[in-house]
Design an enzyme around this catalytic site. Structure first.
Site, mmCIF file in Angstrom:
data_model
loop_
_atom_site.group_PDB
_atom_site.id
_atom_site.type_symbol
_atom_site.label_atom_id
_atom_site.label_comp_id
_atom_site.label_asym_id
_atom_site.label_seq_id
_atom_site.Cartn_x
_atom_site.Cartn_y
_atom_site.Cartn_z
ATOM 1 C CG HIS A 158 8.607 -5.249 4.960
ATOM 2 N ND1 HIS A 158 9.011 -6.099 5.967
ATOM 3 C CD2 HIS A 158 9.764 -4.893 4.325
ATOM 4 C CE1 HIS A 158 10.324 -6.228 5.939
ATOM 5 N NE2 HIS A 158 10.808 -5.501 4.956
ATOM 6 C CG HIS A 215 14.087 -2.365 7.656
ATOM 7 N ND1 HIS A 215 12.945 -2.949 8.147
ATOM 8 C CD2 HIS A 215 14.348 -2.998 6.483
ATOM 9 C CE1 HIS A 215 12.522 -3.887 7.302
ATOM 10 N NE2 HIS A 215 13.358 -3.937 6.285
ATOM 11 C CG HIS A 260 14.049 -7.915 -1.310
ATOM 12 N ND1 HIS A 260 13.502 -8.843 -0.451
ATOM 13 C CD2 HIS A 260 14.157 -6.769 -0.574
ATOM 14 C CE1 HIS A 260 13.284 -8.287 0.732
ATOM 15 N NE2 HIS A 260 13.687 -7.024 0.688
ATOM 16 C CD GLU A 317 13.216 -7.894 4.601
ATOM 17 O OE1 GLU A 317 13.690 -6.816 4.965
ATOM 18 O OE2 GLU A 317 12.317 -7.970 3.720
HETATM 19 C C1 DHB Z 1 12.700 -2.584 -0.346
HETATM 20 C C2 DHB Z 1 12.430 -3.831 0.220
HETATM 21 C C3 DHB Z 1 12.512 -4.003 1.610
HETATM 22 O O1 DHB Z 1 12.277 -5.179 2.237
HETATM 23 C C4 DHB Z 1 12.857 -2.927 2.427
HETATM 24 O O2 DHB Z 1 12.891 -3.135 3.763
HETATM 25 C C5 DHB Z 1 13.154 -1.699 1.862
HETATM 26 C C6 DHB Z 1 13.077 -1.525 0.480
HETATM 27 C C7 DHB Z 1 12.600 -2.367 -1.830
HETATM 28 O O3 DHB Z 1 12.472 -3.328 -2.604
HETATM 29 O O4 DHB Z 1 12.599 -1.195 -2.244
HETATM 30 FE FE FE Z 2 12.806 -5.055 4.399
#
Ligand code: DHB
Ligand code: FE
Length: 294
Positions: free
Chosen positions: A12, A59, A193, A240
């Site tokens: 997302h 978030h 990530h 996540e």
């Molecule tokens: C990014 C990834 C995320 O899951 C999020 O909530 C906000 C930013 C990113 O990779 O930029």
């Molecule tokens: Fe996220």
């Protein structure tokens, strides 16, 4: 009786919304990611779901670090979208399904899940971006959502085992809903990530591959790791995947993988999209052909 027809699992990343707003879907950077939605959109056109149950993490829009429910179930008639600062367009409000929300809530509490119930809830990019990806021309008229927020932000995090159990309990509730609805479940976020600190930009293809390989056939395999193991394996936001695990639980015992896309990187994220159909497609085909023989 309501029917859970399938599940959509997707990253997302907010920048996706920027790419859509600037019509950059065909750019070399974006195309490999957006191409993953071609089969998803085709499937949705045929499946025509009435309701979407959306497992995602908030978030900082509804809950901040000072007040963080582990599991929060929406029970509102409408969920407005807001942008927490990414510069995204504010998308139109999502219609809720209060009766189904309360049915799910009753079922979960009876099953001893101590959830928060939210009769007022906003939705952030973790809900809006997947819907923009699935329905680029606009959401179908009448589509309702039940958002379920899982804490993937503030430690202590719920365990993968508990998230799978939550999803299974939600699925059981949906299958006892007497309405005629076709229901799709969403798990949003991931895959690996990390946005901050020394490991910013961290990605782990091997762990992502493991998750995708077992999601349909053996989701319990994803509960082998603790939430903290996952932070180490997938990064502090890669956790996540808990949303994916819960959504997979809601699909029921059998699920068939229909499509998968994995692309590195989109922003800081290993971006993945999977489409699973509820039930065992091979078994269904066999049953149908046996019926034909009889
Ligand atoms: C990014 C990834 C995320 O899951 C999020 O909530 C906000 C930013 C990113 O990779 O930029
Ligand atoms: Fe996220």
């Amino acid at each position: 009786m309501a029917k859970v027809v399938g599940g959509i699992f997707t990253s997302h990343v907010p920048a996706i919304g920027g790419a859509i707003a600037r019509k950059r879907e065909g750019d070399p950077y974006w195309k490999p990611f957006f191409d993953g939605f071609v089969p998803v959109r085709r499937w949705l056109e045929a499946a025509k779901p009435d309701v979407a149950i959306v497992f995602s993490n908030d978030h900082g829009l509804n809950f901040f670090l000072d007040t963080m429910p582990t599991f929060a179930v929406g029970a509102a008639s409408e969920y407005r979208n807001e942008d927490e600062g990414w510069g995204l367009p504010v998308y139109s409000a999502f219609s809720g399904d209060q009766a189904l929300s309360w049915h799910v809530i009753e079922h979960l509490v009876r099953d001893e899940f101590d959830i928060a119930t939210c009769q007022r809830m906003l939705v952030d990019h973790a809900v809006s971006i997947p819907f923009e990806l699935c329905w680029p021309g606009g959401r179908p008229q009448g589509l309702r959502i039940v958002p379920i927020a899982i804490n993937t932000v503030q430690h202590p995090l719920p365990s993968p085992k508990r998230c799978l159990a939550l999803g299974r309990a939600v699925g059981a509730a949906l299958r006892t809903w007497e309405g005629p609805e076709k229901i799709v479940v969403f798990g949003t976020g991931g895959l690996s990530h990390q946005l901050e600190g020394e490991r910013a930009g961290f990605i782990n293809r091997d762990y992502d591959r493991f998750c995708m390989d077992y999601l349909a056939s053996d989701p319990d395999a994803l509960t082998r790791h603790s939430a903290l193991d996952i932070v180490e394996l997938a990064g502090s936001q890669g956790v996540e995947i808990l949303n994916w695990i819960a959504a997979r639980g809601a699909l029921g015992d059998c699920a068939t993988e229909l499509s998968r896309n994995y692309h590195i990187p989109i922003s800081n994220t290993a971006a993945a999209t999977m489409l699973l159909e509820a039930g065992d497609a091979v078994a269904t085909a066999r049953a149908v052909s046996l019926e034909a023989v009889v």
